[in-house]
Design an enzyme around this catalytic site. Sequence first.
Site, PDB file in Angstrom:
ATOM      1  N   THR A 262      -8.332   3.753   8.616  1.00 29.22           N
ATOM      2  CA  THR A 262      -9.562   2.967   8.566  1.00 29.22           C
ATOM      3  C   THR A 262      -9.682   2.168   9.861  1.00 29.22           C
ATOM      4  O   THR A 262      -9.020   1.160  10.048  1.00 29.22           O
ATOM      5  CB  THR A 262      -9.542   2.027   7.339  1.00 29.22           C
ATOM      6  OG1 THR A 262      -9.129   2.797   6.214  1.00 29.22           O
ATOM      7  CG2 THR A 262     -10.904   1.439   7.069  1.00 29.22           C
TER       8      THR A 262
ATOM      9  N   ASN B 141       0.857  -1.191   0.000  1.00 29.31           N
ATOM     10  CA  ASN B 141       0.000   0.000   0.000  1.00 29.31           C
ATOM     11  C   ASN B 141       0.898   1.248   0.000  1.00 29.31           C
ATOM     12  O   ASN B 141       1.724   1.425   0.898  1.00 29.31           O
ATOM     13  CB  ASN B 141      -0.891  -0.045   1.253  1.00 29.31           C
ATOM     14  CG  ASN B 141      -1.808   1.150   1.354  1.00 29.31           C
ATOM     15  OD1 ASN B 141      -1.397   2.281   1.108  1.00 29.31           O
ATOM     16  ND2 ASN B 141      -3.049   0.928   1.731  1.00 29.31           N
TER      17      ASN B 141
ATOM     18  N   HIS C 138      -5.670   3.732  -1.617  1.00 32.26           N
ATOM     19  CA  HIS C 138      -6.995   4.121  -1.099  1.00 32.26           C
ATOM     20  C   HIS C 138      -7.264   5.568  -1.498  1.00 32.26           C
ATOM     21  O   HIS C 138      -6.614   6.483  -1.002  1.00 32.26           O
ATOM     22  CB  HIS C 138      -6.978   3.967   0.437  1.00 32.26           C
ATOM     23  CG  HIS C 138      -8.282   4.269   1.104  1.00 32.26           C
ATOM     24  ND1 HIS C 138      -8.450   4.161   2.466  1.00 32.26           N
ATOM     25  CD2 HIS C 138      -9.484   4.675   0.612  1.00 32.26           C
ATOM     26  CE1 HIS C 138      -9.703   4.486   2.784  1.00 32.26           C
ATOM     27  NE2 HIS C 138     -10.339   4.810   1.677  1.00 32.26           N
TER      28      HIS C 138
ATOM     29  N   HIS D  48      -3.818  -4.416   7.713  1.00 30.87           N
ATOM     30  CA  HIS D  48      -3.929  -3.195   8.525  1.00 30.87           C
ATOM     31  C   HIS D  48      -3.035  -3.298   9.752  1.00 30.87           C
ATOM     32  O   HIS D  48      -3.208  -4.191  10.584  1.00 30.87           O
ATOM     33  CB  HIS D  48      -5.363  -2.869   8.962  1.00 30.87           C
ATOM     34  CG  HIS D  48      -5.533  -1.385   9.170  1.00 30.87           C
ATOM     35  ND1 HIS D  48      -5.083  -0.755  10.296  1.00 30.87           N
ATOM     36  CD2 HIS D  48      -6.025  -0.409   8.373  1.00 30.87           C
ATOM     37  CE1 HIS D  48      -5.318   0.546  10.196  1.00 30.87           C
ATOM     38  NE2 HIS D  48      -5.885   0.779   9.026  1.00 30.87           N
TER      39      HIS D  48
ATOM     40  N   GLU E 257     -11.313  -9.116   3.185  1.00 31.00           N
ATOM     41  CA  GLU E 257     -10.032  -8.799   3.807  1.00 31.00           C
ATOM     42  C   GLU E 257     -10.294  -8.622   5.291  1.00 31.00           C
ATOM     43  O   GLU E 257     -11.114  -7.787   5.694  1.00 31.00           O
ATOM     44  CB  GLU E 257      -9.420  -7.520   3.203  1.00 31.00           C
ATOM     45  CG  GLU E 257      -8.092  -7.185   3.860  1.00 31.00           C
ATOM     46  CD  GLU E 257      -7.254  -6.171   3.109  1.00 31.00           C
ATOM     47  OE1 GLU E 257      -7.353  -6.104   1.862  1.00 31.00           O
ATOM     48  OE2 GLU E 257      -6.503  -5.442   3.775  1.00 31.00           O
TER      49      GLU E 257
ATOM     50  N   ARG F 228      -9.312   8.345  -0.828  1.00 34.64           N
ATOM     51  CA  ARG F 228     -10.279   8.753   0.202  1.00 34.64           C
ATOM     52  C   ARG F 228     -11.123   9.906  -0.305  1.00 34.64           C
ATOM     53  O   ARG F 228     -10.692  10.682  -1.158  1.00 34.64           O
ATOM     54  CB  ARG F 228      -9.556   9.166   1.487  1.00 34.64           C
ATOM     55  CG  ARG F 228      -8.855   8.012   2.187  1.00 34.64           C
ATOM     56  CD  ARG F 228      -8.292   8.453   3.537  1.00 34.64           C
ATOM     57  NE  ARG F 228      -9.328   8.555   4.531  1.00 34.64           N
ATOM     58  CZ  ARG F 228      -9.558   7.658   5.489  1.00 34.64           C
ATOM     59  NH1 ARG F 228      -8.788   6.585   5.606  1.00 34.64           N
ATOM     60  NH2 ARG F 228     -10.523   7.832   6.352  1.00 34.64           N
TER      61      ARG F 228
ATOM     62  N   HIS G  66       0.979   6.213   1.902  1.00 34.47           N
ATOM     63  CA  HIS G  66       1.715   7.150   2.751  1.00 34.47           C
ATOM     64  C   HIS G  66       2.935   7.760   2.079  1.00 34.47           C
ATOM     65  O   HIS G  66       3.544   8.678   2.618  1.00 34.47           O
ATOM     66  CB  HIS G  66       1.994   6.515   4.110  1.00 34.47           C
ATOM     67  CG  HIS G  66       0.681   6.226   4.787  1.00 34.47           C
ATOM     68  ND1 HIS G  66      -0.184   7.238   5.151  1.00 34.47           N
ATOM     69  CD2 HIS G  66       0.038   5.070   5.057  1.00 34.47           C
ATOM     70  CE1 HIS G  66      -1.293   6.696   5.647  1.00 34.47           C
ATOM     71  NE2 HIS G  66      -1.180   5.387   5.598  1.00 34.47           N
TER      72      HIS G  66
ATOM     73  N   GLU H  69      -8.800   0.668  -3.073  1.00 32.52           N
ATOM     74  CA  GLU H  69      -9.615   0.757  -1.860  1.00 32.52           C
ATOM     75  C   GLU H  69     -10.513   1.961  -1.948  1.00 32.52           C
ATOM     76  O   GLU H  69     -10.048   3.057  -2.293  1.00 32.52           O
ATOM     77  CB  GLU H  69      -8.721   0.909  -0.633  1.00 32.52           C
ATOM     78  CG  GLU H  69      -8.026  -0.351  -0.233  1.00 32.52           C
ATOM     79  CD  GLU H  69      -7.221  -0.132   1.035  1.00 32.52           C
ATOM     80  OE1 GLU H  69      -7.390   0.891   1.716  1.00 32.52           O
ATOM     81  OE2 GLU H  69      -6.400  -0.993   1.328  1.00 32.52           O
TER      82      GLU H  69
ATOM     83  N   ARG I  45      -6.871  12.903   1.100  1.00 34.67           N
ATOM     84  CA  ARG I  45      -5.774  13.316   1.996  1.00 34.67           C
ATOM     85  C   ARG I  45      -4.430  12.729   1.581  1.00 34.67           C
ATOM     86  O   ARG I  45      -3.399  13.246   1.921  1.00 34.67           O
ATOM     87  CB  ARG I  45      -6.084  12.985   3.452  1.00 34.67           C
ATOM     88  CG  ARG I  45      -6.052  11.516   3.778  1.00 34.67           C
ATOM     89  CD  ARG I  45      -6.215  11.270   5.257  1.00 34.67           C
ATOM     90  NE  ARG I  45      -7.568  11.540   5.699  1.00 34.67           N
ATOM     91  CZ  ARG I  45      -8.113  10.956   6.770  1.00 34.67           C
ATOM     92  NH1 ARG I  45      -7.408  10.109   7.498  1.00 34.67           N
ATOM     93  NH2 ARG I  45      -9.347  11.213   7.116  1.00 34.67           N
TER      94      ARG I  45
END
Length: 246
Positions: A103, A9, A45, A196, A153, A47, A12, A72, A51
Amino acid sequence: MTRLRLGVNIDHVATVRNARGGAYPDPLRAAKLSEEAGADGITAHLREDRRHISDADIDGLMEVLTVPLNFEMAATPEMQAIALRHKPHAVCIVPEKREERTTEGGLEVAREENRIAHFIAPLRDAGSRVSIFIAADQRQIEAAHRIGAQVIELHTGAYCDFHAEGNIAARDSELQKLTEMSSLAHSLGLEVHAGHGLTYDTVSPIAQLPEVIELNIGHFIIGEAIFRGLTPAIAEMRRLMDEARA
Ligand code: PXP
């Protein structure tokens, strides 16, 4: 046991970029490097508040990736339209609250079965594999199965948080739930993923669950990349997953 896939992922990388509003570090470059380092897929993801990942990042990922994109998204009409435009390999439906830092929980499918069933049908018809991000909870798993999701998931956040707090009894009880629920989901014919909050310290017991065939890991890998570089950070995660699975 089947080989465990690693989805990296890259959200970030975009978080750091957006801190200054410029063009670097580039999430697409991180995605390509992750591919070269052995990632079996890339997760991003988009969002509602944008962000981290942006619409342009998704356009770019769809263009440059050779491994599958796991997109996502929240169950909103806006995200559904974006997913239907891109038709990514997989869509993972996650709950989203504006005020949350990440999340925080799994999707409440059981109480919203009808709405989610209608929401995912066109995505599945468009050829994306539909995954539902849920807690290790029998009601949610059975509901995910009933609405026609192909994948679940399992949310490993609580297990990781208890580990970080040193609450070993709660951590082990959460691991037990993850163990039982991955087995239940598999017996219903669902493909089982997990993710996660996973780190080098917490990944092995999850990688050992025989029904789990994909882990999606982001924040820790991107953080670790600051110290050892992205390729070695991914290689170490891969090594721990393979070792646990052997
Ligand atoms: N899986 C899902 C469904 C997620 O929402 C996230 C976080 O975006 C992850 C995996 C990766 O979590 P982390 O960044 O904590 O590794």
